[in-house]
Every structure is written in structure tokens, then in C-alpha cells.
Design a protein around this motif. Structure first.
Motif, PDB file in Angstrom:
ATOM      1  N   THR A 126       0.854  -1.192   0.000  1.00  0.00           N
ATOM      2  CA  THR A 126       0.000   0.000   0.000  1.00  0.00           C
ATOM      3  C   THR A 126       0.896   1.251   0.000  1.00  0.00           C
ATOM      4  O   THR A 126       1.739   1.403   0.889  1.00  0.00           O
ATOM      5  CB  THR A 126      -0.924   0.009   1.241  1.00  0.00           C
ATOM      6  OG1 THR A 126      -1.648  -1.208   1.227  1.00  0.00           O
ATOM      7  CG2 THR A 126      -1.892   1.166   1.221  1.00  0.00           C
ATOM      8  N   PRO A 127       0.753   2.099  -0.983  1.00  0.00           N
ATOM      9  CA  PRO A 127       1.606   3.291  -1.036  1.00  0.00           C
ATOM     10  C   PRO A 127       1.272   4.284   0.087  1.00  0.00           C
ATOM     11  O   PRO A 127       0.181   4.231   0.659  1.00  0.00           O
ATOM     12  CB  PRO A 127       1.288   3.906  -2.402  1.00  0.00           C
ATOM     13  CG  PRO A 127       0.436   2.933  -3.112  1.00  0.00           C
ATOM     14  CD  PRO A 127      -0.160   2.018  -2.111  1.00  0.00           C
ATOM     15  N   SER A 128       2.220   5.136   0.333  1.00  0.00           N
ATOM     16  CA  SER A 128       2.099   6.139   1.400  1.00  0.00           C
ATOM     17  C   SER A 128       0.767   6.910   1.304  1.00  0.00           C
ATOM     18  O   SER A 128       0.318   7.242   0.206  1.00  0.00           O
ATOM     19  CB  SER A 128       3.301   7.081   1.256  1.00  0.00           C
ATOM     20  OG  SER A 128       3.067   8.247   1.938  1.00  0.00           O
ATOM     21  N   GLY A 129       0.158   7.142   2.446  1.00  0.00           N
ATOM     22  CA  GLY A 129      -1.127   7.868   2.470  1.00  0.00           C
ATOM     23  C   GLY A 129      -2.330   6.936   2.446  1.00  0.00           C
ATOM     24  O   GLY A 129      -3.468   7.378   2.654  1.00  0.00           O
ATOM     25  N   ILE A 149      -1.932  -1.272  -4.143  1.00  0.00           N
ATOM     26  CA  ILE A 149      -1.754  -1.371  -5.597  1.00  0.00           C
ATOM     27  C   ILE A 149      -2.712  -2.373  -6.245  1.00  0.00           C
ATOM     28  O   ILE A 149      -2.931  -2.334  -7.439  1.00  0.00           O
ATOM     29  CB  ILE A 149      -0.293  -1.748  -5.949  1.00  0.00           C
ATOM     30  CG1 ILE A 149       0.091  -3.057  -5.227  1.00  0.00           C
ATOM     31  CG2 ILE A 149       0.661  -0.635  -5.583  1.00  0.00           C
ATOM     32  CD1 ILE A 149       1.431  -3.600  -5.656  1.00  0.00           C
ATOM     33  N   GLY A 150      -3.255  -3.292  -5.442  1.00  0.00           N
ATOM     34  CA  GLY A 150      -4.209  -4.277  -5.985  1.00  0.00           C
ATOM     35  C   GLY A 150      -3.522  -5.358  -6.808  1.00  0.00           C
ATOM     36  O   GLY A 150      -2.303  -5.319  -7.045  1.00  0.00           O
ATOM     37  N   ILE A 151      -4.327  -6.326  -7.246  1.00  0.00           N
ATOM     38  CA  ILE A 151      -3.801  -7.466  -8.012  1.00  0.00           C
ATOM     39  C   ILE A 151      -4.635  -7.592  -9.282  1.00  0.00           C
ATOM     40  O   ILE A 151      -5.869  -7.508  -9.229  1.00  0.00           O
ATOM     41  CB  ILE A 151      -3.899  -8.770  -7.178  1.00  0.00           C
ATOM     42  CG1 ILE A 151      -3.162  -8.593  -5.841  1.00  0.00           C
ATOM     43  CG2 ILE A 151      -3.329  -9.958  -7.933  1.00  0.00           C
ATOM     44  CD1 ILE A 151      -3.628  -9.496  -4.747  1.00  0.00           C
ATOM     45  N   ALA A 152      -3.959  -7.805 -10.421  1.00  0.00           N
ATOM     46  CA  ALA A 152      -4.681  -7.929 -11.703  1.00  0.00           C
ATOM     47  C   ALA A 152      -5.558  -9.190 -11.699  1.00  0.00           C
ATOM     48  O   ALA A 152      -5.143 -10.209 -11.134  1.00  0.00           O
ATOM     49  CB  ALA A 152      -3.673  -7.998 -12.843  1.00  0.00           C
ATOM     50  N   PRO A 153      -6.753  -9.141 -12.320  1.00  0.00           N
ATOM     51  CA  PRO A 153      -7.673 -10.297 -12.282  1.00  0.00           C
ATOM     52  C   PRO A 153      -7.038 -11.589 -12.792  1.00  0.00           C
ATOM     53  O   PRO A 153      -7.279 -12.645 -12.247  1.00  0.00           O
ATOM     54  CB  PRO A 153      -8.825  -9.867 -13.196  1.00  0.00           C
ATOM     55  CG  PRO A 153      -8.727  -8.391 -13.294  1.00  0.00           C
ATOM     56  CD  PRO A 153      -7.322  -8.013 -13.049  1.00  0.00           C
ATOM     57  N   ASP A 154      -6.176 -11.491 -13.845  1.00  0.00           N
ATOM     58  CA  ASP A 154      -5.580 -12.725 -14.387  1.00  0.00           C
ATOM     59  C   ASP A 154      -4.542 -13.313 -13.442  1.00  0.00           C
ATOM     60  O   ASP A 154      -4.148 -14.471 -13.578  1.00  0.00           O
ATOM     61  CB  ASP A 154      -4.959 -12.449 -15.768  1.00  0.00           C
ATOM     62  CG  ASP A 154      -3.859 -11.402 -15.688  1.00  0.00           C
ATOM     63  OD1 ASP A 154      -4.068 -10.407 -14.978  1.00  0.00           O
ATOM     64  OD2 ASP A 154      -2.802 -11.594 -16.311  1.00  0.00           O
ATOM     65  N   GLN A 155      -4.102 -12.511 -12.468  1.00  0.00           N
ATOM     66  CA  GLN A 155      -3.086 -13.024 -11.547  1.00  0.00           C
ATOM     67  C   GLN A 155      -3.706 -13.587 -10.269  1.00  0.00           C
ATOM     68  O   GLN A 155      -3.057 -14.329  -9.526  1.00  0.00           O
ATOM     69  CB  GLN A 155      -2.104 -11.906 -11.195  1.00  0.00           C
ATOM     70  CG  GLN A 155      -1.361 -11.433 -12.437  1.00  0.00           C
ATOM     71  CD  GLN A 155      -0.366 -10.350 -12.155  1.00  0.00           C
ATOM     72  OE1 GLN A 155      -0.508  -9.599 -11.200  1.00  0.00           O
ATOM     73  NE2 GLN A 155       0.637 -10.257 -13.004  1.00  0.00           N
ATOM     74  N   LEU A 156      -4.972 -13.241 -10.029  1.00  0.00           N
ATOM     75  CA  LEU A 156      -5.625 -13.672  -8.782  1.00  0.00           C
ATOM     76  C   LEU A 156      -5.627 -15.191  -8.563  1.00  0.00           C
ATOM     77  O   LEU A 156      -5.398 -15.641  -7.449  1.00  0.00           O
ATOM     78  CB  LEU A 156      -7.067 -13.139  -8.729  1.00  0.00           C
ATOM     79  CG  LEU A 156      -7.208 -11.712  -8.201  1.00  0.00           C
ATOM     80  CD1 LEU A 156      -8.645 -11.252  -8.277  1.00  0.00           C
ATOM     81  CD2 LEU A 156      -6.704 -11.603  -6.777  1.00  0.00           C
ATOM     82  N   PRO A 157      -5.894 -16.010  -9.642  1.00  0.00           N
ATOM     83  CA  PRO A 157      -5.928 -17.456  -9.392  1.00  0.00           C
ATOM     84  C   PRO A 157      -4.587 -18.032  -8.917  1.00  0.00           C
ATOM     85  O   PRO A 157      -4.560 -19.126  -8.359  1.00  0.00           O
ATOM     86  CB  PRO A 157      -6.308 -18.046 -10.758  1.00  0.00           C
ATOM     87  CG  PRO A 157      -6.872 -16.930 -11.538  1.00  0.00           C
ATOM     88  CD  PRO A 157      -6.243 -15.687 -11.027  1.00  0.00           C
ATOM     89  N   HIS A 158      -3.461 -17.309  -9.151  1.00  0.00           N
ATOM     90  CA  HIS A 158      -2.148 -17.862  -8.792  1.00  0.00           C
ATOM     91  C   HIS A 158      -1.645 -17.349  -7.455  1.00  0.00           C
ATOM     92  O   HIS A 158      -0.585 -17.749  -6.998  1.00  0.00           O
ATOM     93  CB  HIS A 158      -1.118 -17.477  -9.861  1.00  0.00           C
ATOM     94  CG  HIS A 158      -1.585 -17.784 -11.244  1.00  0.00           C
ATOM     95  ND1 HIS A 158      -1.645 -19.069 -11.729  1.00  0.00           N
ATOM     96  CD2 HIS A 158      -2.040 -16.980 -12.228  1.00  0.00           C
ATOM     97  CE1 HIS A 158      -2.106 -19.030 -12.968  1.00  0.00           C
ATOM     98  NE2 HIS A 158      -2.370 -17.778 -13.289  1.00  0.00           N
ATOM     99  N   ILE A 159      -2.400 -16.446  -6.862  1.00  0.00           N
ATOM    100  CA  ILE A 159      -1.886 -15.686  -5.727  1.00  0.00           C
ATOM    101  C   ILE A 159      -1.435 -16.587  -4.556  1.00  0.00           C
ATOM    102  O   ILE A 159      -0.506 -16.260  -3.847  1.00  0.00           O
ATOM    103  CB  ILE A 159      -2.951 -14.637  -5.305  1.00  0.00           C
ATOM    104  CG1 ILE A 159      -2.324 -13.538  -4.504  1.00  0.00           C
ATOM    105  CG2 ILE A 159      -4.093 -15.217  -4.571  1.00  0.00           C
ATOM    106  CD1 ILE A 159      -1.981 -12.397  -5.377  1.00  0.00           C
ATOM    107  N   PHE A 160      -2.100 -17.766  -4.387  1.00  0.00           N
ATOM    108  CA  PHE A 160      -1.752 -18.627  -3.253  1.00  0.00           C
ATOM    109  C   PHE A 160      -0.756 -19.733  -3.631  1.00  0.00           C
ATOM    110  O   PHE A 160      -0.471 -20.602  -2.821  1.00  0.00           O
ATOM    111  CB  PHE A 160      -3.021 -19.256  -2.659  1.00  0.00           C
ATOM    112  CG  PHE A 160      -3.960 -18.237  -2.066  1.00  0.00           C
ATOM    113  CD1 PHE A 160      -3.660 -17.635  -0.850  1.00  0.00           C
ATOM    114  CD2 PHE A 160      -5.126 -17.868  -2.713  1.00  0.00           C
ATOM    115  CE1 PHE A 160      -4.502 -16.674  -0.305  1.00  0.00           C
ATOM    116  CE2 PHE A 160      -5.966 -16.918  -2.179  1.00  0.00           C
ATOM    117  CZ  PHE A 160      -5.663 -16.316  -0.970  1.00  0.00           C
ATOM    118  N   ASP A 161      -0.262 -19.706  -4.885  1.00  0.00           N
ATOM    119  CA  ASP A 161       0.709 -20.728  -5.299  1.00  0.00           C
ATOM    120  C   ASP A 161       2.060 -20.475  -4.621  1.00  0.00           C
ATOM    121  O   ASP A 161       2.433 -19.323  -4.378  1.00  0.00           O
ATOM    122  CB  ASP A 161       0.920 -20.698  -6.825  1.00  0.00           C
ATOM    123  CG  ASP A 161      -0.324 -21.148  -7.566  1.00  0.00           C
ATOM    124  OD1 ASP A 161      -1.266 -21.606  -6.882  1.00  0.00           O
ATOM    125  OD2 ASP A 161      -0.352 -21.036  -8.801  1.00  0.00           O
TER     126      ASP A 161
END
Ligand code: ADP
Length: 479
Positions: free
Chosen positions: A388-391, A414-426
């Protein structure tokens, strides 16, 4: 996707639950996916096969009905000339006047064969329509060339009159649940006559399709029951086959895990020795050449990172064991763990100019490993602060949701792109390699978080929008 949610998902969850029971929480989804794919293929083949069988049988039965109609029509056509002659006599000759009473419109009504032949005391219908027995389910009608109905037998007659043009080979017409065959009848052609000139009339044979439809309906039901029974047997076979086919894969997977665990364990001691030596060197800076100070710092940082990685791998290996160690498990208040974490990281948040806030309901206890739960929320909170950026703002909340404790760690980062969400817990996966490299992560934080949640019988999900922020939601069952 509604079909997926309605059919596939519940079946998948049932299989997963069964496999998790059999295999003590492990590989449930792997087994279920393999079994479901196998069942999907077999049931699709079975369905296609039985549909094809049904289509062939139905086509054959319809053709049989058509053939029967054509045969009766052909037999009836041979009598049209005589019937026409007799009917003309009955309606035209003076001696038969009054034999058939006229309709109100002055026309003659259609009469039965029996009525027609009663004038000769010929009572047998078989004489006129050889090889046919007229059941209540059928009817035969004889028309003259002007399509006027003269004689009819049986009890089933279509309400519609004949079509204006009938092909010479005859025509099949279906109305509701009755089917008729109309056959134009011609006299033997003389060379100077056109086809329409030697047209004698028409024969229409009608049969009910009730019997055929009932037969086909019963056949369809038997096929469906058959497919269901076979699907049941295939499912049972599928459980066994899935188990058998996954055994070698799972065995090598277990060996790999054992190797990771052993390797991490073996790396631990030399790493501890290296870190201890560096610590000793750093505690005596006067003994270190000034040109080597920065290098020493880099070695210290790299070995600290490696130690962390080895510890993470060992933790995962321990949690991957078929039966997790539950000795440290006890009842623990989640609000206390989260409150401590928020206190611990408030300075770091302040340094990074982030607002760290919490909304926790008190006295919400779960049963679990306090160290693991603390590690789980630390990983999520550290990520939220890191990405999370400053502020920005990071919010930690705890609620009760029916039979679960619901923990949310939400950020405006900054969030996560939808196509990357399925891999986030790998394991070892990071959204943006370059960025994550800079931040010094290992890509194991979320994998560890997920394993801890699963060990506690819970569930972790993430909602995120690129540039807007992320929300990690953990559900842990209440005792
Ligand atoms: P890391 O050690 O790299 O943080 P994690 O497993 O904790 O490993 O996270 C994996 C990746 O998911 C991270 O590299 C990051 O790109 C992404 N990620 C995790 N949490 C967040 C978050 N709160 N906001 C944005 N991205 C995140």
C-alpha cells in the motif's frame, strides 16, 4: 457460468468432501477434479450413445408405422374402383332412392362399407380390404376424384379434408397424435389420356400414434434408468480408478516434500553458523576492513533472507504432513491476536505514512494453534502494509458470521490484476517479479497463510482491483 455453479460446483464439493474424509484433508481437490473429468467424459459418451440408440429406434418404429399405412392404403386402393361404382349406383339409381338419406345441404353423407354392400347382403369387410383388420385405432376412407368422401371404415378419421394436390406416390400427413397416408388411385392409363383424366379417386388410411408414443416413452424411460445405473457403477469404478491412477503421482509428490523438508533441515545448521559468525564480526566493527563493511552487511541480509526462506519451507513441510501436529492447539481469542498485531505494526505503518485501523468484536474464540494463527494474520498484514503506497489505509476487522469467525484485512494499495488472482496462493508465486524482488519477499507468505487456514478447517478468499486495493477474507470455524 450459472450451469457451472448449479451442477458442476455442488458435485465437485461433494466429491472433495468424500476424498478429504478418505485422505485426511489432503489432495481432495486433485482427486475430485480428476474423477469429475473422468465422469464427465464417460457420461457424455453414455449420453451421446443412448441418444443415438433412441433416435435410431424411434426412426425405425416411425418407418414401420409408415410402411403399415402404405400397405393398407395399397390394399384399399385396389377396391376403390368397385366402391366407386357401387356408390354411384346407390346414389344415382332410382331403385336405391332413399337408401342413403341426404344431408340437409342435399349431399350424400359418407357411408360405411357394410351399408354400401348391404344391398347385396355382402357383409364381409375382409372381402374388400384383404389382410386388414380395422381396429378402433385406425380408419380407411375412399374418396372420388373430386375429393368427395364416399365410404369409410374404422373409427379414427382426421378432421381435415384432403390437400388440393397429392403427389402420385402418396403423402403422409401428421395431425396431433394421428398420422394419415393419402394415396391417389389411377386407372390403367390409355395413351391418349393425361394423368388427371384417369384419376379414380383417393384412399386415406389413418392410424393413431398413441401406441407408438407410449412405446417410445417407455423405451426412453428404460434408457434413462439404464444410463443412471451405469453412471452409478461408473462413479464407483471412478473412485477406485482415480485412487489407483494418482498413487504413483502422490508417492513422488510425497518424496519431493520429504526431500524439501530434509534439505531445509540440513540447511538450517550451516545457515545458523554463518549468521552467528556474521553477528560476531559485526559486533567487532574495528576488526573489519572498512572496505568490507558494506559487503558484510549484504552477506548478513542475504543470510537472514535465506534463513527466513528455510524456516518457511520447514513450516510448510510440517503442515503438509498427513496428520498435522495438534499438540499446541487450544482455545484462543482472535481479537487478542489481531489487537496485538495491530499494536506491533502501528509504528511501521506510521513510518510508511499509512493509517492502520481495526474493528474487532471482543471475545471471539476459535480452536487452533496460536503461533500459526498469528503467523497467518502477520503474513496478510505485512503484505497489506507492504503493497500500500504512502497515504493509504489498512483495515483489520473481525466479525462473527453464523458458525464462523470472519477476519478481513483490507488495504487501499496497488491491488492485483484479475488474471493473476488465481495464482496468488501458489508457492513461490509473485505478481510482479521485479517489484516483489525489490520488496524482498519469497512468494511463500500467502501459500503459508492458505495452508494454515486449511489446517484449521477454514477458507481464505481475496477480492482485489488493480490500483484500488485488496481485501483478504479468512473464515475460521467457531468451536
Ligand atoms: P511475497 O513474499 O512476495 O509477499 P506472498 O505469497 O505473501 O509473497 O504474496 C505473493 C504475491 O501476491 C506478492 O508478491 C504480491 O505481488 C501479491 N500480493 C500479496 N498481497 C498483496 C496485497 N495486499 N496487495 C497487492 N498485492 C499483493
Amino acid at each position: 457460468m450459472p450451469i457451472f455453479n448449479l451442477i458442476y460446483k455442488p458435485i465437485y464439493q461433494v466429491f472433495q468432501a468424500i476424498f478429504q474424509l478418505i485422505h485426511k484433508q489432503q489432495y481432495g481437490s486433485l482427486y475430485s477434479r480428476l474423477l469429475l473429468s473422468y465422469l464427465l467424459v464417460i457420461i457424455t459418451i453414455l449420453g451421446a450413445f443412448s441418444t443415438a440408440v433412441y433416435a435410431l429406434v424411434a426412426r425405425d418404429r416411425h418407418q414401420q408405422l409408415n410402411t403399415a399405412l402404405r400397405q393398407i392404403a395399397a390394399a384399399s386402393a385396389s377396391t376403390l374402383e368397385i366402391i366407386h361404382h357401387e356408390y354411384e349406383e346407390v346414389t344415382r339409381e332410382k331403385k336405391y332412392q332413399g337408401y342413403i338419406p341426404r344431408n340437409a345441404d342435399g349431399n350424400f353423407p359418407p357411408i360405411s362399407l357394410r351399408q354400401l354392400m348391404d344391398k347385396y347382403r355382402f357383409k364381409s369387410l375382409q372381402y374388400f380390404v384383404p389382410n386388414s383388420r380395422i381396429s378402433a385405432e385406425q380408419g380407411i376412407e375412399w374418396f372420388n376424384s373430386q375429393q368427395q368422401l364416399m365410404v369409410r371404415e374404422g373409427s379414427l378419421f382426421p378432421p381435415k379434408s384432403l390437400p388440393k394436390v397429392v403427389p402420385p406416390k402418396g403423402q403422409i400427413i401428421e395431425q396431433g397424435n394421428i398420422r394419415s397416408f393419402i394415396l391417389p388411385v389411377y386407372a390403367a392409363a390409355k395413351p391418349e389420356q393425361s394423368k388427371s383424366e384417369h384419376l379414380l379417386g383417393y384412399v386415406r388410411v389413418t392410424k393413431s400414434m398413441d401406441l407408438l408414443n407410449t412405446e417410445l416413452h417407455q423405451f426412453r424411460q428404460k434408457l434413462i434408468i439404464g444410463v443412471m445405473i451405469i453412471s452409478g457403477l461408473v462413479t464407483m469404478g471412478g473412485f477406485w480408478l482415480t485412487h489407483q491412477s494418482l498413487q504413483p503421482i502422490l508417492q513422488s509428490f510425497e518424496q519431493l516434500k520429504q526431500f524439501t523438508s530434509d534439505a531445509s533441515h540440513e540447511l538450517r545448521s550451516p545457515l545458523t553458523a554463518i549468521r552467528a559468525s556474521i553477528a560476531v564480526m559485526q559486533s567487532h566493527p574495528e576488526r573489519v576492513h572498512p572496505a568490507d563493511v558494506e559487503k558484510l552487511k549484504a552477506i548478513a541480509s542475504a543470510s537472514a533472507q535465506m534463513s527466513q526462506l528455510v524456516e518457511d519451507l520447514l513450516l510448510l513441510a510440517r503442515m503438509d504432513r498427513q496428520t498435522p501436529d495438534r499438540t499446541p492447539w487450544r482455545h484462543i481469542a482472535l481479537d487478542e491476536i489481531l489487537e496485538d498485531l495491530v499494536d506491533l505494526y502501528s509504528d511501521r505503518a506510521e513510518e510508511a505514512n499509512l493509517k492502520l485501523q481495526s474493528q474487532l468484536i471482543p471475545n471471539l474464540e476459535v480452536y487452533g494453534d496460536p503461533a500459526q494463527l498469528s503467523r497467518l494474520f502477520t503474513n496478510l498484514l505485512v503484505n497489506a502494509l507492504q503493497y500500500t503506497p504512502s497515504g493509504g489505509t489498512v483495515t483489520v476487522s473481525l466479525q462473527r458470521h453464523r458458525t464462523h469467525a470472519l477476519i478481513r484485512i483490507e488495504d487501499t494499495g496497488i491491488g492485483i490484476a484479475p488474471d493473476q488472482l488465481p495464482h496468488i496462493f501458489d508457492r513461490f508465486w509473485r505478481a510482479d517479479q521485479a517489484r516483489s524482488q525489490q520488496q524482498g519477499g519469497s512468494g511463500l507468505g500467502l501459500a503459508i497463510a492458505k495452508t494454515i487456514v486449511q489446517t484449521h478447517g477454514g477458507d481464505i478468499t481475496v477480492h482485489s482491483q488493480l490500483g484500488q486495493g485488496s481485501c483478504f477474507q479468512v473464515k475460521i470455524p467457531l468451536p
